[in-house]
Design a protein around this motif. Structure first.
Motif, PDB file in Angstrom:
ATOM      1  N   TYR A  89      64.389  56.363  38.827  1.00 45.98           N
ATOM      2  CA  TYR A  89      65.772  56.599  38.395  1.00 45.98           C
ATOM      3  C   TYR A  89      66.400  57.804  39.090  1.00 45.98           C
ATOM      4  O   TYR A  89      67.510  58.190  38.774  1.00 45.98           O
ATOM      5  CB  TYR A  89      65.833  56.758  36.866  1.00 45.98           C
ATOM      6  CG  TYR A  89      65.385  55.492  36.185  1.00 45.98           C
ATOM      7  CD1 TYR A  89      66.230  54.391  36.136  1.00 45.98           C
ATOM      8  CD2 TYR A  89      64.110  55.371  35.651  1.00 45.98           C
ATOM      9  CE1 TYR A  89      65.819  53.199  35.554  1.00 45.98           C
ATOM     10  CE2 TYR A  89      63.689  54.184  35.071  1.00 45.98           C
ATOM     11  CZ  TYR A  89      64.548  53.106  35.022  1.00 45.98           C
ATOM     12  OH  TYR A  89      64.147  51.927  34.468  1.00 45.98           O
ATOM     13  N   GLU A  90      65.669  58.426  40.015  1.00 48.85           N
ATOM     14  CA  GLU A  90      66.188  59.579  40.758  1.00 48.85           C
ATOM     15  C   GLU A  90      66.632  59.083  42.134  1.00 48.85           C
ATOM     16  O   GLU A  90      65.882  59.191  43.104  1.00 48.85           O
ATOM     17  CB  GLU A  90      65.106  60.649  40.867  1.00 48.85           C
ATOM     18  CG  GLU A  90      64.646  61.147  39.506  1.00 48.85           C
ATOM     19  CD  GLU A  90      63.452  62.072  39.611  1.00 48.85           C
ATOM     20  OE1 GLU A  90      63.644  63.293  39.610  1.00 48.85           O
ATOM     21  OE2 GLU A  90      62.328  61.573  39.707  1.00 48.85           O
ATOM     22  N   LEU A  91      67.840  58.539  42.188  1.00 51.23           N
ATOM     23  CA  LEU A  91      68.265  57.854  43.412  1.00 51.23           C
ATOM     24  C   LEU A  91      68.426  58.837  44.576  1.00 51.23           C
ATOM     25  O   LEU A  91      67.843  58.661  45.640  1.00 51.23           O
ATOM     26  CB  LEU A  91      69.583  57.111  43.157  1.00 51.23           C
ATOM     27  CG  LEU A  91      69.569  56.139  41.966  1.00 51.23           C
ATOM     28  CD1 LEU A  91      70.885  55.388  41.882  1.00 51.23           C
ATOM     29  CD2 LEU A  91      68.414  55.164  42.073  1.00 51.23           C
ATOM     30  N   GLY A  92      69.241  59.882  44.365  1.00 51.53           N
ATOM     31  CA  GLY A  92      69.471  60.856  45.423  1.00 51.53           C
ATOM     32  C   GLY A  92      68.187  61.554  45.837  1.00 51.53           C
ATOM     33  O   GLY A  92      67.954  61.815  47.034  1.00 51.53           O
ATOM     34  N   GLU A  93      67.342  61.857  44.862  1.00 48.59           N
ATOM     35  CA  GLU A  93      66.068  62.544  45.153  1.00 48.59           C
ATOM     36  C   GLU A  93      65.188  61.669  46.052  1.00 48.59           C
ATOM     37  O   GLU A  93      64.530  62.164  46.971  1.00 48.59           O
ATOM     38  CB  GLU A  93      65.313  62.862  43.853  1.00 48.59           C
ATOM     39  CG  GLU A  93      65.857  64.031  43.071  1.00 48.59           C
ATOM     40  CD  GLU A  93      67.030  63.644  42.173  1.00 48.59           C
ATOM     41  OE1 GLU A  93      67.530  62.504  42.303  1.00 48.59           O
ATOM     42  OE2 GLU A  93      67.454  64.482  41.367  1.00 48.59           O
ATOM     43  N   ASN A  94      65.178  60.359  45.780  1.00 48.26           N
ATOM     44  CA  ASN A  94      64.391  59.457  46.629  1.00 48.26           C
ATOM     45  C   ASN A  94      64.941  59.423  48.041  1.00 48.26           C
ATOM     46  O   ASN A  94      64.176  59.451  49.013  1.00 48.26           O
ATOM     47  CB  ASN A  94      64.387  58.049  46.032  1.00 48.26           C
ATOM     48  CG  ASN A  94      63.293  57.879  45.002  1.00 48.26           C
ATOM     49  OD1 ASN A  94      62.109  57.945  45.336  1.00 48.26           O
ATOM     50  ND2 ASN A  94      63.679  57.694  43.754  1.00 48.26           N
ATOM     51  N   GLU A  95      66.267  59.362  48.165  1.00 49.03           N
ATOM     52  CA  GLU A  95      66.880  59.300  49.494  1.00 49.03           C
ATOM     53  C   GLU A  95      66.529  60.554  50.297  1.00 49.03           C
ATOM     54  O   GLU A  95      66.167  60.490  51.471  1.00 49.03           O
ATOM     55  CB  GLU A  95      68.397  59.156  49.353  1.00 49.03           C
ATOM     56  CG  GLU A  95      68.800  57.821  48.757  1.00 49.03           C
ATOM     57  CD  GLU A  95      70.282  57.684  48.465  1.00 49.03           C
ATOM     58  OE1 GLU A  95      70.707  56.573  48.137  1.00 49.03           O
ATOM     59  OE2 GLU A  95      71.011  58.700  48.547  1.00 49.03           O
ATOM     60  N   LYS A  96      66.620  61.691  49.617  1.00 51.11           N
ATOM     61  CA  LYS A  96      66.315  62.962  50.300  1.00 51.11           C
ATOM     62  C   LYS A  96      64.824  63.024  50.660  1.00 51.11           C
ATOM     63  O   LYS A  96      64.457  63.440  51.759  1.00 51.11           O
ATOM     64  CB  LYS A  96      66.685  64.138  49.382  1.00 51.11           C
ATOM     65  CG  LYS A  96      66.444  65.508  49.995  1.00 51.11           C
ATOM     66  CD  LYS A  96      66.945  66.590  49.065  1.00 51.11           C
ATOM     67  CE  LYS A  96      66.837  67.986  49.626  1.00 51.11           C
ATOM     68  NZ  LYS A  96      65.635  68.310  50.326  1.00 51.11           N
ATOM     69  N   PHE A  97      63.992  62.604  49.733  1.00 51.92           N
ATOM     70  CA  PHE A  97      62.544  62.657  49.955  1.00 51.92           C
ATOM     71  C   PHE A  97      62.144  61.853  51.203  1.00 51.92           C
ATOM     72  O   PHE A  97      61.423  62.346  52.070  1.00 51.92           O
ATOM     73  CB  PHE A  97      61.835  62.109  48.704  1.00 51.92           C
ATOM     74  CG  PHE A  97      60.368  61.876  48.869  1.00 51.92           C
ATOM     75  CD1 PHE A  97      59.486  62.942  49.001  1.00 51.92           C
ATOM     76  CD2 PHE A  97      59.842  60.585  48.891  1.00 51.92           C
ATOM     77  CE1 PHE A  97      58.120  62.730  49.156  1.00 51.92           C
ATOM     78  CE2 PHE A  97      58.486  60.368  49.045  1.00 51.92           C
ATOM     79  CZ  PHE A  97      57.624  61.442  49.174  1.00 51.92           C
ATOM     80  N   TYR A  98      62.670  60.624  51.308  1.00 52.80           N
ATOM     81  CA  TYR A  98      62.288  59.793  52.453  1.00 52.80           C
ATOM     82  C   TYR A  98      62.893  60.333  53.760  1.00 52.80           C
ATOM     83  O   TYR A  98      62.252  60.283  54.815  1.00 52.80           O
ATOM     84  CB  TYR A  98      62.700  58.340  52.218  1.00 52.80           C
ATOM     85  CG  TYR A  98      61.918  57.691  51.092  1.00 52.80           C
ATOM     86  CD1 TYR A  98      60.529  57.748  51.075  1.00 52.80           C
ATOM     87  CD2 TYR A  98      62.554  57.046  50.036  1.00 52.80           C
ATOM     88  CE1 TYR A  98      59.797  57.175  50.050  1.00 52.80           C
ATOM     89  CE2 TYR A  98      61.826  56.470  49.000  1.00 52.80           C
ATOM     90  CZ  TYR A  98      60.457  56.541  49.011  1.00 52.80           C
ATOM     91  OH  TYR A  98      59.720  55.979  48.001  1.00 52.80           O
ATOM     92  N   GLY A  99      64.119  60.864  53.668  1.00 52.11           N
ATOM     93  CA  GLY A  99      64.738  61.469  54.853  1.00 52.11           C
ATOM     94  C   GLY A  99      63.940  62.691  55.323  1.00 52.11           C
ATOM     95  O   GLY A  99      63.697  62.867  56.526  1.00 52.11           O
TER      96      GLY A  99
END
Lengths: 387, 103
Positions: free
Chosen positions: A12-22
């Protein structure tokens, strides 16, 4: 090493996932697959790729995959579909791809989150209902048969403490994760409804929560491993002629008939279990009189506790959980020289304690009034003194 | 079809772009062109609005080329678009007093 695994942020942490993978790709690790807790990465050239997460909602038992038409539009725009996990679908755009952001209208994105939020809410409501029903059934059980459920649980806890710990961790983990997910998704939803776009690089210190999550998970895995090792080590074998643990043999009580078997074919056997809290022996011994066809049997549960302070509580639990007695109130104390205490019930059962040793014995002797608590206590005192 | 309220910008431009049938990616280019480069629609926004308008009967699926789906505006969609255009014209006309006040 061309592949690596990392714990990823919650679903449920959408932005956190995007940042993590980037961030991972900037360090030279490109996402390959996302699992329940871990993501798998493959070695690549460090670069400034963007990752974006799309969510999908589906009805009960429906496939959460994105529609082919939607995938085609995303890919036509320059987004490469990488993988999905549940309702999360992860896309990547290389540096200079010019791929547009998924949503130019935050309200539209809020619409997709609304469905995910609703699903999570109903999932949480169902979980609360199940936990409430479980709690209610336990309370009703305790009310109908006071002490018996607790006694059964204590006995099992002594035998399998790590399984109980794993279960307790799961019970703590699930509501915590659900509550966190609800909070995060509501916060993101409110932001989008206010017309603010999703934060693709959220700031914030995740160290404490990450440490807590990983700690709980590591502890649960350790408990499961210990339980598996314990179960693998459970040994059941024929009861030896001479006792190899702190249990009695029928011979100690003067019975020297032949070994036999109960109706249903149960033979004399001993099961040994070693847990973090105790060594446990469970025995069954059957003897038959060859000429007269009479039969006697004795069954024992013996615990050598690592914490002797638990002995009395376990003895009480064994009385509550007795096979023939109706509960602890059926037992009366008996004189037991050489033991700390002993109780008997219905001329068939006896519970005894000495130091770190606790035993419950049930026996069906011939004739029935041959069951002599004093004789059993004396034999037990002798056996335990030698053990 | 449900009672149509004021349209979002995305709905308005998607219907405008579908005056000529097209698929998702083509629509995005056409919308950019129609808005003079002002509106660059994201694929998530586009797909969400297409799904909703398809359910509401404003557009219809007319064909598939591989994974690409081609949509066209329906008579109901055209009617809704015209109604919205009329509403916007009235809004602009009503706002003309601003220009007079500025003079």
């Amino acid at each position: 090493m061309n592949r690596t695994y990392r714990f990823h942020p919650g679903e449920y942490e959408l932005g956190e996932n995007e940042k993590f993978y980037g961030d991972m790709e900037a360090r030279g690790w490109r996402l390959e697959r996302r699992g329940g807790c871990l993501s798998r990465f493959v070695r690549t050239e460090p670069g400034g790729a963007r990752y974006r997460v799309e969510v999908s909602s589906r009805r009960f038992l429906e496939d959460p995959a994105l529609a082919e038409g939607q995938l085609a539009v995303f890919e036509d725009c320059g987004w490469e579909y990488i993988c999905s996990q549940g309702f999360l679908h992860i896309f990547r755009a290389g540096p200079g791809s010019g791929a547009p952001e998924f949503y130019n209208d935050p309200a539209e994105q809020a619409g997709t989150l609304k469905k995910v939020r609703r699903d999570l809410f109903w999932g949480a409501a169902a979980m609360v209902l199940v936990l409430a029903l479980a709690a209610l059934s336990i309370l009703l059980g305790v009310w109908k048969a006071p002490g018996q459920i607790g006694a059964e649980q204590l006995k099992r806890f002594v035998q399998f403490p790590t399984a109980y710990a794993a279960y307790a961790l799961w019970l703590a983990w699930t509501p915590w994760q659900t509550a966190w997910g609800l909070w995060k998704i509501n916060r993101t939803y409110a932001r989008l409804k206010r017309g603010l776009p999703l934060d693709h690089s959220p700031k914030g210190n995740r160290i404490l929560r990450r440490a807590l999550n990983r700690g709980l998970l590591a502890l649960a895995l350790l408990c499961l491993l210990l339980t598996a090792a314990q179960l693998a080590g459970v040994r059941t074998r024929d009861l030896p002629a001479e006792p190899e643990g702190p249990y009695l043999m029928l011979e100690d009580l003067g019975w020297t008939w032949e070994r036999g078997s109960l109706y249903g074919g149960r033979e004399s056997a001993v099961t040994y279990t070693r847990s973090l809290l105790a060594d446990c022996w469970e025995t069954l011994e059957v003897q038959e009189e060859r000429a007269g066809g009479r039969q006697v049997w004795m069954r024992q549960s013996v615990y050598r506790l690592r914490f002797p302070g638990m002995a009395e509580a376990l003895a009480r639990a064994l009385m509550e959980d007795a096979v023939f007695a109706r509960g602890g109130e059926d037992f009366r104390a008996v004189e037991a020289p050489g033991l700390d205490a002993a109780w008997t019930a219905r001329d068939m059962e006896l519970v005894a304690v000495r130091g770190d040793l606790v035993l419950r014995v049930e026996a069906l002797l011939e004739p029935l009034d041959r069951f002599d608590p004093q004789e059993i206590c004396a034999a037990l005192a002798e056996r335990w003194a030698a053990f | 079809m449900a009672e149509q309220g004021p349209m979002t910008e995305a709905m308005y431009y998607i219907l405008l772009s579908l005056l000529r049938p097209g698929h998702g990616y083509g629509m995005m280019g056409r919308i950019k062109e129609l808005s003079g480069g002002r509106l660059e629609m994201g694929p998530g926004t586009l797909y969400g609005v297409l799904s909703r308008m398809s359910r509401e009967g404003l557009i219809v699926l007319t064909g598939e080329e591989g994974r690409r789906k081609t949509y066209a505006i329906t008579p109901a969609g055209r009617e809704a678009l015209l109604a919205e255009y009329g509403r916007l014209r009235r809004l602009v006309a009503d706002g003309a007093i601003l220009e007079e006040a500025e003079r």
